[in-house]
Design a protein around this motif. Structure first.
Motif, PDB file in Angstrom:
ATOM      1  N   SER A 267      -6.197 -56.033  17.716  1.00 50.91           N
ATOM      2  CA  SER A 267      -6.159 -54.723  18.354  1.00 50.91           C
ATOM      3  C   SER A 267      -5.268 -54.791  19.590  1.00 50.91           C
ATOM      4  N   ASP A 268      -5.042 -53.647  20.235  1.00 52.45           N
ATOM      5  CA  ASP A 268      -4.196 -53.618  21.437  1.00 52.45           C
ATOM      6  C   ASP A 268      -4.696 -54.632  22.461  1.00 52.45           C
ATOM      7  N   GLU A 269      -3.779 -55.425  22.972  1.00 51.82           N
ATOM      8  CA  GLU A 269      -4.043 -56.389  24.041  1.00 51.82           C
ATOM      9  C   GLU A 269      -5.011 -57.503  23.635  1.00 51.82           C
ATOM     10  N   SER A 270      -5.256 -57.678  22.339  1.00 51.94           N
ATOM     11  CA  SER A 270      -6.111 -58.792  21.911  1.00 51.94           C
ATOM     12  C   SER A 270      -5.335 -60.096  22.038  1.00 51.94           C
ATOM     13  N   GLU A 271      -6.056 -61.196  22.075  1.00 47.59           N
ATOM     14  CA  GLU A 271      -5.427 -62.490  22.347  1.00 47.59           C
ATOM     15  C   GLU A 271      -4.475 -62.924  21.238  1.00 47.59           C
ATOM     16  N   TRP A 273      -2.070 -61.361  19.947  1.00 47.38           N
ATOM     17  CA  TRP A 273      -0.687 -60.959  20.238  1.00 47.38           C
ATOM     18  C   TRP A 273      -0.007 -61.886  21.243  1.00 47.38           C
ATOM     19  N   ASN A 274      -0.783 -62.705  21.953  1.00 45.55           N
ATOM     20  CA  ASN A 274      -0.191 -63.645  22.905  1.00 45.55           C
ATOM     21  C   ASN A 274       0.645 -64.710  22.215  1.00 45.55           C
ATOM     22  N   LYS A 275       0.396 -64.932  20.934  1.00 45.10           N
ATOM     23  CA  LYS A 275       1.123 -65.949  20.179  1.00 45.10           C
ATOM     24  C   LYS A 275       2.301 -65.363  19.403  1.00 45.10           C
ATOM     25  N   VAL A 276       2.611 -64.093  19.659  1.00 45.10           N
ATOM     26  CA  VAL A 276       3.716 -63.417  18.979  1.00 45.10           C
ATOM     27  C   VAL A 276       4.824 -63.154  19.989  1.00 45.10           C
TER      28      VAL A 276
END
Length: 476
Positions: A267-271, A273-276
């Motif tokens: 989801s938005d701002e989930s962890e 996305w930190n690896k993308v």
């Protein structure tokens, strides 16, 4: 579709006179909103305003159409707005529904706008004026997140006029509007037992630019908000699909256009996305705005949602070298002649209209000898009119080697055939909707499709359409 002579005349007359068009066929009256219960809106002190009376510089589009241009108002038409959000992703389809060359520019604006909707085999022009219902100076129904952008509100009004009132748009299924926006056939896929290779099917449909939507069935409470951010009894649009870091993802949009979004993995701002990378996120259109749009794992999507609707078009898929062909026929049920009712009435069932179809294998080199057939049975005048829709459905029979014994003529089987043969496919039940649709996988051969109402002697007109995977397939 070229502008009608009527629209051309309206535009020419009002531009010459410097006046604005007023639509007497859909007047700025509470009955255009709700003819059955006009008192329902008394508390809102509704005033019909033109965009120029609400905004200093109204525009049809601001930075082109976007699925984020659609925010739901007080009307319960999320099914329509989810379809409009899908429409916004296809310039080709949007230009068909809202033809170019219109706007608020001085040489164009005359207070009239034209829209085109597919209705039972033809594109119908709907002309409206741009007076819209407001309360305290604000639009009460669909509106854009961009101040002064008007295309979505005007489209909703034109669709309401098509069905006689705004209230006629209360409640519906996504596929109904997707069909009216494209002329395609809306396949419904239930997710409680998802079909094989569903992700690839959705991925392929997205690549073909087929419009898609989805929904979660209610469990007793309409539009029930859940802890994971999703809403039951609610319709959404599907706006993207991708594989990111080995995870199958799907992008979904809530037509409410607010922060009521999925709050689980991806989801938005989930962890996750930190690896993308920032580049890949930009390519995927990932934002953390509270705009109703979100990504989620496809596996979670299948678990949480109830159904997907894919609106197929007649097209050629170069990847699979497959033609997708739509065949269409009109028909009617006439009392005492061709309104035989369902199979529960064996003495009259055989009097119903019959349609022969020949199916051929789209790929004779593969191991699968079956042919995909999507059957759509649509009844006319089922929304926004005085009478209630009929309960409709259909059955399919294989026309075997013994069929010659039961032929009334070369295209019609006599009653004895249906008494002695079982069907090989049907709608699960007769339904009181505009459309009954079902997908089948059948061997090569010849079949007869029998559309019917539930009870005998119920009269009505219908439109039968078939989507097959090879243009050589035919209906007669």
């Amino acid at each position: 579709m070229e502008p009608s002579k009527r629209f051309q005349q309206i535009k020419a007359d009002h531009l010459k006179k410097g006046t604005l068009f007023e639509d007497s066929d859909f007047p700025p009256d509470i009955k255009s909103i709700d003819p059955g219960n006009p008192a329902k809106y008394d508390e809102y002190d509704i005033k019909w305003l033109r965009p120029g009376e609400m905004f200093e510089k109204p525009a049809l589009f601001i930075d082109d159409a976007s699925q984020l241009d659609i925010c739901q108002g007080m009307l319960g038409d999320c099914w329509l707005l989810a379809s409009i959000a899908s429409l916004a992703q296809s310039k080709e389809h949007l230009n068909k529904v809202l033809p170019p060359g219109q706007g608020f520019e001085k040489k164009q604006y005359c207070g009239a706008f034209r829209f085109c909707f597919w209705q039972f085999g033809e594109w119908v022009e709907v002309i409206i004026d741009d007076r819209l219902p407001t309360s305290k100076g604000k639009l009460i129904f669909v509106h854009s997140a961009d101040r002064g952008e008007m295309w979505s509100a005007l489209l909703e009004k034109a669709y309401a006029k098509l069905f006689k009132s705004y209230e006629a748009l209360m409640g519906g299924r996504i596929g109904e509007a997707l069909v009216d926006f494209t002329g395609g056939i809306a396949e419904k896929i239930t997710l409680h037992v998802p079909p094989k290779n569903l992700f690839k099917r959705v991925q392929r449909a997205h690549k073909r630019k087929n419009l898609m939507g989805c929904a979660i069935d209610a469990t007793g409470i309409a539009e029930e908000k859940t802890d994971n951010g999703l809403v039951k009894g609610h319709c959404y649009s599907l706006t993207g699909i991708a594989i990111v870091n080995g995870t199958e993802l799907i992008r979904v949009r809530n037509p409410w256009g607010n922060d009521r979004e999925w709050n689980g993995p991806w989801s938005d701002e989930s962890e996750e996305w930190n690896k993308v990378s920032a580049k890949e996120k930009a390519e995927l259109g990932v934002t953390y705005d509270h705009d109703g749009e979100f990504w989620m794992p496809f596996s979670d999507f299948v678990r949480e949602f109830t159904r997907i609707t894919i609106c197929h078009r007649a097209t050629f898929d170069s990847e699979s070298n497959t033609h997708f062909n739509i065949s269409e026929r009109e028909g009617s049920w006439v009392k005492g002649v061709s309104a035989g009712g369902c199979r529960n009435y064996p003495d009259t069932f055989g009097t119903n209209p019959q349609f022969m179809v020949t199916l051929t294998d789209p790929d004779p080199t593969d191991d699968d000898d079956d042919c995909t057939l999507i059957v759509s049975l649509m009844q006319k005048n089922s929304r926004g009119f005085l009478h209630s829709p009929l309960s409709i459905g259909f059955m399919i029979y294989e026309v075997g080697d013994d069929a010659f014994m039961f032929m009334e003529d070369e295209n019609r089987l006599e009653k004895k055939f249906f008494l002695r043969h079982k069907s090989c496919g049907s709608t699960p039940r007769h339904i009181c909707n505009r459309e009954a649709i079902q997908t089948f996988s059948l061997p090569e051969g010849e079949y007869v499709i029998v559309p019917s109402t539930y009870e005998p002697n119920e009269e009505g007109k219908f439109y039968l359409r078939l989507l097959t995977e090879k243009s050589a397939s035919k209906i007669k």
